[in-house]
Write a protein that holds these residues in place. Structure first.
Motif, PDB file in Angstrom:
ATOM      1  N   GLN A  37       0.828  -1.205   0.000  1.00  0.00           N
ATOM      2  CA  GLN A  37       0.000   0.000   0.000  1.00  0.00           C
ATOM      3  C   GLN A  37       0.862   1.255   0.000  1.00  0.00           C
ATOM      4  O   GLN A  37       0.580   2.211  -0.727  1.00  0.00           O
ATOM      5  CB  GLN A  37      -0.912  -0.007   1.220  1.00  0.00           C
ATOM      6  N   ALA A  38       1.913   1.260   0.815  1.00  0.00           N
ATOM      7  CA  ALA A  38       2.790   2.420   0.903  1.00  0.00           C
ATOM      8  C   ALA A  38       3.438   2.728  -0.441  1.00  0.00           C
ATOM      9  O   ALA A  38       3.567   3.890  -0.837  1.00  0.00           O
ATOM     10  CB  ALA A  38       3.864   2.192   1.967  1.00  0.00           C
ATOM     11  N   LYS A  39       3.842   1.672  -1.149  1.00  0.00           N
ATOM     12  CA  LYS A  39       4.447   1.852  -2.470  1.00  0.00           C
ATOM     13  C   LYS A  39       3.438   2.493  -3.423  1.00  0.00           C
ATOM     14  O   LYS A  39       3.785   3.400  -4.201  1.00  0.00           O
ATOM     15  CB  LYS A  39       4.888   0.494  -3.018  1.00  0.00           C
ATOM     16  N   SER A  40       2.197   2.039  -3.354  1.00  0.00           N
ATOM     17  CA  SER A  40       1.147   2.608  -4.207  1.00  0.00           C
ATOM     18  C   SER A  40       0.875   4.060  -3.835  1.00  0.00           C
ATOM     19  O   SER A  40       0.684   4.907  -4.716  1.00  0.00           O
ATOM     20  CB  SER A  40      -0.121   1.775  -4.065  1.00  0.00           C
ATOM     21  N   TYR A  41       0.865   4.370  -2.537  1.00  0.00           N
ATOM     22  CA  TYR A  41       0.625   5.738  -2.098  1.00  0.00           C
ATOM     23  C   TYR A  41       1.715   6.680  -2.620  1.00  0.00           C
ATOM     24  O   TYR A  41       1.425   7.802  -3.061  1.00  0.00           O
ATOM     25  CB  TYR A  41       0.584   5.819  -0.572  1.00  0.00           C
ATOM     26  N   LEU A  42       2.960   6.232  -2.562  1.00  0.00           N
ATOM     27  CA  LEU A  42       4.061   7.075  -3.040  1.00  0.00           C
ATOM     28  C   LEU A  42       3.988   7.274  -4.550  1.00  0.00           C
ATOM     29  O   LEU A  42       4.301   8.352  -5.061  1.00  0.00           O
ATOM     30  CB  LEU A  42       5.399   6.459  -2.648  1.00  0.00           C
ATOM     31  N   LYS A  43       3.564   6.231  -5.266  1.00  0.00           N
ATOM     32  CA  LYS A  43       3.413   6.366  -6.713  1.00  0.00           C
ATOM     33  C   LYS A  43       2.331   7.387  -7.053  1.00  0.00           C
ATOM     34  O   LYS A  43       2.512   8.234  -7.932  1.00  0.00           O
ATOM     35  CB  LYS A  43       3.064   5.014  -7.334  1.00  0.00           C
TER      36      LYS A  43
END
Length: 244
Positions: A37-43
């Protein structure tokens, strides 16, 4: 010129002061997210930051004049929709920016920009090349350019950095007193977390941008307005400048 820039800066900063910092919930959102989820949020954040950091790249200004130097004060407004800023209730950003250009030999032009971004700073440096300069009405001049932009953001204990590389081409039409322009570009933005349990994680986004606008010149004073769409995200630019 200094008085114009100072006046616009005061107005722009007053406008930003009326809004909460859009990164105040960065740690809260990231700490509650899994790694995926964090990776998606940063993207998603990188996609919105692309529109922020590209602001002012395509604006057309007045003729460079005798000293081949030009400076402008601009206000960029950007609509955003990412998990970090949504948690703070932010859907629109106001980004005051100062752009400058210096004419160089052989058709090159040095570009620079600075923006005050919610208690943080955005810096950009680039190069423009005049592929074709038209003196005939309705036949466009064409330029290509590359701009690198970076920022370090600190909202209390919420910390992150972002960088953007943007390549583009602009066509301008030399109509007396009025200069319409159209631009197209490609850019890549990377955001890196520097706080939260995901400290060190990065997210990136690639995007295509399209820009339309017009500048109006009266003597040495130039006003311009434009809109740029970066992956469908609109940012609007309003500016004043003087060429020397």
């Amino acid at each position: 010129m200094k008085k114009i820039l100072l006046l616009l800066a005061v107005v722009f900063l007053a406008g930003q002061a009326a809004f909460a910092n859009p990164f105040d919930k960065f740690n809260t959102v990231m700490d509650a997210a899994s790694a995926g989820q964090a990776k998606s949020y940063l993207k998603n954040l990188a996609s919105d930051m692309s529109a922020v950091m590209n602001g002012g790249n395509y604006g057309v200004s007045a003729g460079l004049g005798l000293l081949n130097f030009n400076a402008s004060a601009r206000l960029n407004t950007v609509k955003v929709d990412n998990e970090i800023m949504r948690a703070e209730g932010t859907s629109q950003l106001l980004v005051p920016m100062v752009n400058a250009s210096l004419g160089l030999p052989m058709g090159f032009e040095l570009l620079g920009k600075y923006a005050y971004f919610y208690d943080s700073n955005i810096y950009g440096l680039g190069l423009k090349y005049y592929v074709y300069e038209s003196e005939v009405m309705f036949i466009p001049s064409v330029t290509v350019q590359g701009v690198y932009t970076m920022t370090d953001i600190a909202a209390g204990t919420n910390k992150l950095s972002a960088n953007n590389i943007a390549l583009g081409a602009v066509a301008t039409f030399p109509i007396p007193f009025v200069t319409p322009y159209a631009g197209v570009g490609y850019d890549r933005t990377e955001v890196k977390a520097k706080s939260s349990i995901h400290d060190g994680m990065t997210g990136s986004a690639d995007g295509l941008s399209y820009s339309l606008g017009v500048s109006v010149s009266i003597l040495v004073v130039n006003g311009n307005v434009g809109v740029t769409y970066t992956d469908g995200i609109p940012s609007y630019t309003f500016g004043l400048n003087i060429g020397f």
